[in-house]
Design an enzyme around this catalytic site. Structure first.
Site, short mmCIF file in Angstrom:
data_model
loop_
_atom_site.label_atom_id
_atom_site.label_comp_id
_atom_site.label_asym_id
_atom_site.label_seq_id
_atom_site.Cartn_x
_atom_site.Cartn_y
_atom_site.Cartn_z
N HIS A 139 2.45 13.42 -4.76
CA HIS A 139 2.01 12.85 -6.04
C HIS A 139 2.55 13.60 -7.26
O HIS A 139 1.81 13.88 -8.20
CB HIS A 139 0.48 12.82 -6.09
N HIS A 213 -4.26 5.34 -8.81
CA HIS A 213 -4.97 5.92 -7.67
C HIS A 213 -6.49 5.77 -7.75
O HIS A 213 -7.23 6.70 -7.43
CB HIS A 213 -4.57 7.39 -7.57
N GLU A 343 -2.81 1.62 -3.34
CA GLU A 343 -1.83 2.15 -4.30
C GLU A 343 -0.51 1.42 -4.16
O GLU A 343 0.22 1.63 -3.19
CB GLU A 343 -1.60 3.64 -4.02
C1 BGC Z 1 -2.43 9.92 0.09
C2 BGC Z 1 -3.40 10.76 0.87
C3 BGC Z 1 -3.97 11.80 -0.05
C4 BGC Z 1 -4.66 11.08 -1.16
C5 BGC Z 1 -5.32 11.96 -2.18
C6 BGC Z 1 -3.16 9.29 -1.02
O1 BGC Z 1 -2.28 8.55 -1.80
O2 BGC Z 1 -1.80 8.96 0.89
O3 BGC Z 1 -2.76 11.36 1.98
O4 BGC Z 1 -4.85 12.62 0.63
O5 BGC Z 1 -3.73 10.28 -1.83
O6 BGC Z 1 -4.77 13.14 -2.35
#
Ligand code: BGC
Length: 378
Positions: A139, A213, A343
Site C-alpha cells: 500500500h 480502502h 478495493e
Molecule cells: C490487503 C491485506 C492487508 C489489508 C490491510 C488489504 O488490501 O490485501 O493483506 O492486510 O489490506 O492492511
C-alpha cells in the site's frame, strides 16, 4: 361599487395564483438546499491543517471525509425501515487514525497492495521501495498516500456534493520514481452513490495503482460481523498467491471453489476452506468499462452495496487481520471479520508480472480510474 368588488376579487385571484406558483418552486429549492457540505477543523498533521468534510445528499445520506489520507471516516445510510447507521469502520477522531489503522477508509497509493520484495525494474533500471509488510512493500510503503495531508476543495454539482483532493508525491518518495501529481474527487450523489474519480500524471515512468480502502459492514454498528452478509463478484478468475500474498502469475478459474461468488453467496459459508480467509484479487469481467462488478447484501437490515469500477481487479479482503485490538467508533471492538474491503485496483505486484494489465504510467500519459459505491435497500 361593482367595479371595486371586481378589482378586489381579481387581485385576490392573482395573489393566490402567484402564491401557488411560487410554492412548488420553494419546495424544490428546499429539497436542493437539503444537500449540503460543512467543513470543520479535525486537527493538524505535519504542521498542516486537517479538516473533516461532511457531505449530505437530499435523501439524508451522509459521508464524512478528511483530507488526512483522503480517509472516509463515516458513511451513514438507511436500512429497509429508513433507520440510518454508519456502515464503515473507523475512529471518532483524528488521533485514532494517527496512532494505528489498518488503512480504514483510506486512499491507498502510490501502489495499492503488494510489490514483491519492494523491487521492480523499468527500462532496465531497478528501483527499491520502502518495505513494510514482511519482505514486501504494501500500500505505498511506510508513509503512503493514506498518511499524508491532501489539499482539499469542496464543491457542489446539480446532483451531488463533493471534495476534490490533490497531492504531489515527490520524486523518490518511498522509493518510487518521478513526481506524481494526483487528483481524487469524492462525490456523494443524490442517487446514494459515493463516486471516486482518480487521475494522475508523472514526469518519470512509475508504477501507479490507486484504490480506496473502506471496511464495510452493512449491519452498521449493531455488533454483527460480516460473515452473514451475501456477496456477489463478477469474476471468473482470481490471482493465485504465495504464502506472502504475492501473485504466482496463475489466474485460476473459480468454478467449484470457495472463491466463486458469481452467484451471491454468504461470506462465512465457505471461508474456513480458504486459508487465512479471503484476501484475494479477483479478475473482473468488466473489460475496463464502468459496470457493476460486486454486490454486498445484508439480509437482516436490507442494506445493499453495489460496486462499479473501470479497474480490471478487485481485492476482496474479509478483515482477517482484525483481532479485537482496535476499539473504533462508538467504542465498538473490531474483532476478526468485523468489516470487509472491496478495493478496486490493478493486480498486486503487476510491475513484476508483464503478463498482467500494465500499471506503468509514463510521462505524457494520464492515469484514470472511477469506482462507485452505491447504497440502497431491498
Ligand atoms: C490487503 C491485506 C492487508 C489489508 C490491510 C488489504 O488490501 O490485501 O493483506 O492486510 O489490506 O492492511
Amino acid at each position: 361599487m361593482k367595479r371595486i368588488i371586481y378589482l378586489i376579487l381579481t387581485a385576490g385571484i392573482l395573489l393566490t395564483s402567484c402564491n401557488s406558483g411560487t410554492k412548488p418552486a420553494n419546495k424544490s429549492n428546499e429539497k436542493e438546499s437539503s444537500m449540503s457540505i460543512t467543513k470543520k477543523p479535525f486537527g493538524k498533521v505535519d504542521g498542516k491543517e486537517v479538516y473533516l468534510f461532511t457531505l449530505k445528499n437530499k435523501n439524508g445520506m451522509i459521508v464524512k471525509i478528511t483530507n488526512y489520507g483522503g480517509i472516509v471516516t463515516s458513511i451513514l445510510t438507511p436500512d429497509r425501515n429508513g433507520r440510518f447507521d454508519d456502515v464503515v469502520l473507523g475512529y471518532d477522531n483524528l488521533d485514532g487514525y494517527l496512532k494505528d489503522t489498518p488503512y480504514f477508509g483510506a486512499l491507498v497509493g502510490r501502489y495499492a497492495n503488494r510489490i514483491a520484495n519492494g523491487k521492480f525494474t523499468i527500462d532496465g533500471k531497478e528501483y527499491s521501495l520502502a518495505i513494510n509488510n514482511g519482505p514486501n512493500s504494501l500500500h505505498g510503503g511506510i508513509k503512503g498516500f493514506d498518511k499524508v495531508v491532501w489539499d482539499a476543495e469542496q464543491f457542489e454539482t446539480g446532483n451531488g456534493a463533493g471534495v476534490k483532493l490533490h497531492y504531489l508525491s515527490k520524486d523518490g518518495e518511498e522509493g518510487y520514481p518521478g513526481n506524481l501529481d494526483i487528483y481524487v474527487t469524492y462525490t456523494l450523489t443524490n442517487d446514494n452513490e459515493l463516486k471516486i474519480d482518480y487521475s494522475a500524471t508523472g514526469d518519470k515512468p512509475t508504477p501507479v495503482n490507486l484504490t480506496h480502502h473502506s471496511y464495510f459492514n452493512l449491519a452498521g454498528t449493531t455488533g454483527r460481523d460480516i460473515l452473514g452478509q451475501k456477496l456477489f463478484i463478477d469474476a471468473d478468475k482470481y490471482t493465485v498467491v504465495d504464502k506472502n500474498l504475492i501473485p504466482t502469475g496463475e489466474l485460476r478459474d473459480v468454478t467449484g471453489t470457495p472463491m466463486d461468488f458469481r452467484k451471491p453467496e454468504t461470506v462465512g459459508n465457505r471461508i474456513d476452506e480458504v486459508e487465512g480467509g479471503y484476501d484475494h484479487n479477483y479478475v473482473l469481467n468488466n473489460n475496463g468499462k464502468l459496470t457493476k462488478i460486486a454486490e454486498l447484501y445484508d439480509t437482516v437490515t436490507g442494506r445493499v452495496l453495489d460496486v462499479f469500477t473501470t479497474e480490471p481487479g478487485i481485492q476482496f479482503y474479509s478483515g482477517n487481520f482484525l483481532d479485537g485490538s482496535i476499539t473504533g467508533k462508538k467504542g465498538i471492538v473490531y474483532r476478526k471479520h468485523f468489516g470487509l474491503c472491496l478495493e478496486a485496483q490493478h493486480f498486486p505486484d503487476s510491475p513484476n508480472h508483464p503478463e498482467f494489465p500494465n500499471t506503468i504510467l509514463r510521462p505524457g500519459e494520464k492515469y484514470t480510474q472511477t469506482t462507485i459505491y452505491k447504497f440502497g435497500t431491498k
